[in-house]
Design a protein around this motif. Structure first.
Motif, mmCIF file in Angstrom:
data_model
loop_
_atom_site.group_PDB
_atom_site.id
_atom_site.type_symbol
_atom_site.label_atom_id
_atom_site.label_comp_id
_atom_site.label_asym_id
_atom_site.label_seq_id
_atom_site.Cartn_x
_atom_site.Cartn_y
_atom_site.Cartn_z
ATOM 1 N N THR A 60 14.281 41.957 -12.818
ATOM 2 C CA THR A 60 14.949 42.918 -13.703
ATOM 3 C C THR A 60 14.213 44.239 -13.822
ATOM 4 O O THR A 60 14.780 45.208 -14.325
ATOM 5 N N ASP B 214 12.942 45.010 -8.870
ATOM 6 C CA ASP B 214 14.406 44.989 -8.810
ATOM 7 C C ASP B 214 14.928 45.423 -7.449
ATOM 8 O O ASP B 214 16.138 45.394 -7.207
ATOM 9 N N SER C 175 15.483 34.869 -13.890
ATOM 10 C CA SER C 175 15.463 36.300 -14.199
ATOM 11 C C SER C 175 16.670 37.007 -13.594
ATOM 12 O O SER C 175 16.715 38.238 -13.545
#
Length: 502
Positions: A266, A271, A426
């Motif tokens: 995240t 990411d 996640s």
């Protein structure tokens, strides 16, 4: 299996440790030394190694247990079961069983235990094994229950092997350190130094040989091995390869554990999938494997071979530092902040030589051009980063994990790690969520293929972790005991299975 001995390692053993040997020879008490102290003894956390090795099938029992040879569910507190329709299972319960506080075991106790597990008033690790399934428990009579799920659960009897049944006197809205179950042992004391279990008279399944078990914890593998060698302890389930030097007491076995590094997808730069691929490619996996033994297996996914859904066509990530550096350079060229500090959170005592492995990995990632630092934590603090809700102030992070699936089916792995609402996940990936839901409801060959497809998707597209190794366990067993490790050892050590040689 082969076992390598590292010459020149000396272990200093305090003379006082030998004093307990003679006294233990004449008793039916045992001492078990574990790598780390349990954060608590909450039955809802029995899937955690340091909790399960103390309480599972000792203090608390489940409706079913899994045969380690076949992976099939077997009777425990439930004697039989049948599937009524796609959403409903009916379980017949064992009669003439009582909890350690004297309360009779019955259908209402099963209803209470499952509702406590699924209630959401405190963190329950075990419920994560059910994915997002909702369970409704209805007593039919005193020793029959029906369990209805909101989506089809074709392996519900298998899933229920992680649901510990507790006394209805247990608080329903908070974790406990004084579990009361139907098992052959009751908790006598639990302190920062020890946990002591005492045999229950009148246990429903006979009288086990072990009268009392004392659990102590020592972080260093060499100390644990020495304690068994000198007789201060009878058993330690986990020692490092360099300490497994005695062929008469040390046993190697392929356990059900898979080690990995979980990525927090995240936060930048994690990411970006190129950075996550680079984290896999930058590791010298062959060199790293030397820390764990000749028989360790490189992992491409989070379940071991033999688990339904394991994908045999997935190849582990190779060591390709040039490609790793190229991916990082490409990401940086597109504005990804690859120089942002990434913290790797490790857990003290999670497995032998674990700290050394993380130190080596950090060095390799730094050489590839990433700014990774290492922070080692004890289990309570590590758990904050491992499971939801994650700390808001965590920053970009990696988490050292070891996952045990000895239940025969990938349903115990995929939802908890890869579904958007998974306790350890996640990810926010609705397409993957839909694939997981379809797989969980499928049966037979369709189920196997669906899980294999998900593992391929995670490996090739999602890249939310770095699978490391399917582990080899090394256990030291004292000369008094007739006991050997199995695939279950990392999740439970059933005292009732221990026999004495004399």
């Amino acid at each position: 299996m082969t076992r390598r001995t590292l010459a020149g390692i000396a272990v200093a053993v305090p003379i006082a440790w030998a004093a307990g040997a003679a006294a233990q020879e004449a008793s039916r008490d045992v001492t078990i030394v574990l790598p780390e102290q349990p954060g608590n003894l909450e039955p809802c956390g029995s899937i955690m190694t340091n909790v399960g090795q103390v309480i599972s099938q000792n203090i608390t029992e489940s409706l079913t247990v899994i045969d380690p040879a076949s992976g099939e569910p077997q009777p425990k507190l439930a004697t039989s079961w049948e599937r009524i329709d796609d959403l409903t299972w009916r379980f017949s319960l064992r009669e003439n069983v009582s909890f350690q506080d004297g309360t009779p075991f019955d259908a209402q106790a099963v209803k209470f235990s499952i509702e406590r597990m699924t209630g959401g008033t405190f963190t329950c690790n075990n419920i994560a094994k059910f994915g997002n399934a909702e369970l409704t428990v209805t007593p039919v009579d005193s020793h029959t229950v029906e369990i209805k799920t909101d989506t089809p659960q074709p392996i519900l009897p298998t899933l229920l092997s992680v649901a510990m049944v507790v006394s209805p006197a247990t608080p329903a809205d908070q974790a406990v350190n004084d579990p009361v179950g139907t098992g052959p042992y009751r908790l006598a004391t639990f302190t920062p130094q020890t946990a002591v279990l005492e045999r229950v008279e009148g246990y429903w399944n006979g009288t086990p040989e072990v009268a009392k078990a004392t659990y102590v914890w020592r972080r260093e593998s060499s100390i644990r091995a020495a304690m068994v060698e000198t007789g201060e302890a009878d058993l330690t389930p986990s020692i490092a390869i360099q300490d497994a030097t005695n062929p008469d007491t040390d046993f190697a076995y392929l356990n059900s554990e898979t080690t990995a590094i979980r990525f927090d997808t995240t936060l930048a730069p994690l990411d970006d999938v190129r950075v996550r691929k680079a984290l896999n490619l930058a590791i010298d996996w062959e060199g790293l494997g030397g820390l764990f033994g000749d028989d360790v297996l490189r992992a491409s996914q989070m379940v071991v071979p033999g688990i339904n859904g394991h994908n045999p066509d997935l190849a582990p990530w190779p060591y390709d530092p040039e490609q790793a550096a190229q991916l990082i350079e490409e990401a940086e060229g597109d504005g990804v902040p690859v120089d942002t500090e990434i913290t790797l959170y490790g857990r003290n005592g999670i497995y032998p030589n674990g700290n050394e492995a993380l130190e080596a990995m950090v060095a390799m990632w730094q050489e590839a051009g990433l700014n990774v630092s290492l922070t080692m934590l004890d289990v309570v603090d590590w758990t904050r980063y491992m499971q939801k809700p994650f700390p808001e102030e965590r920053g970009p992070n990696l988490v050292q994990i070891m996952h045990d699936n000895n239940k025969g089916d990938a349903a115990f792995t995929i939802p908890i790690f890869y579904r958007s609402d998974g306790l350890y996940s996640s990810l926010t990936d609705t397409a993957l969520d839909a694939e997981i839901d379809r797989a969980m409801a499928a049966t037979d060959a369709e189920r196997t293929k669906a899980f294999q497809t998900i593992f391929a998707e995670v490996h090739d597209r999602v890249v939310s972790d770095a699978p490391m190794f399917h582990m080899i366990g090394y256990t030291r067993v004292g000369p008094r005991l007739d006991w050997r490790p199995s695939i279950n050892t990392n999740s439970e050590i059933a005292l009732a299975d221990i026999r004495f040689k004399d």
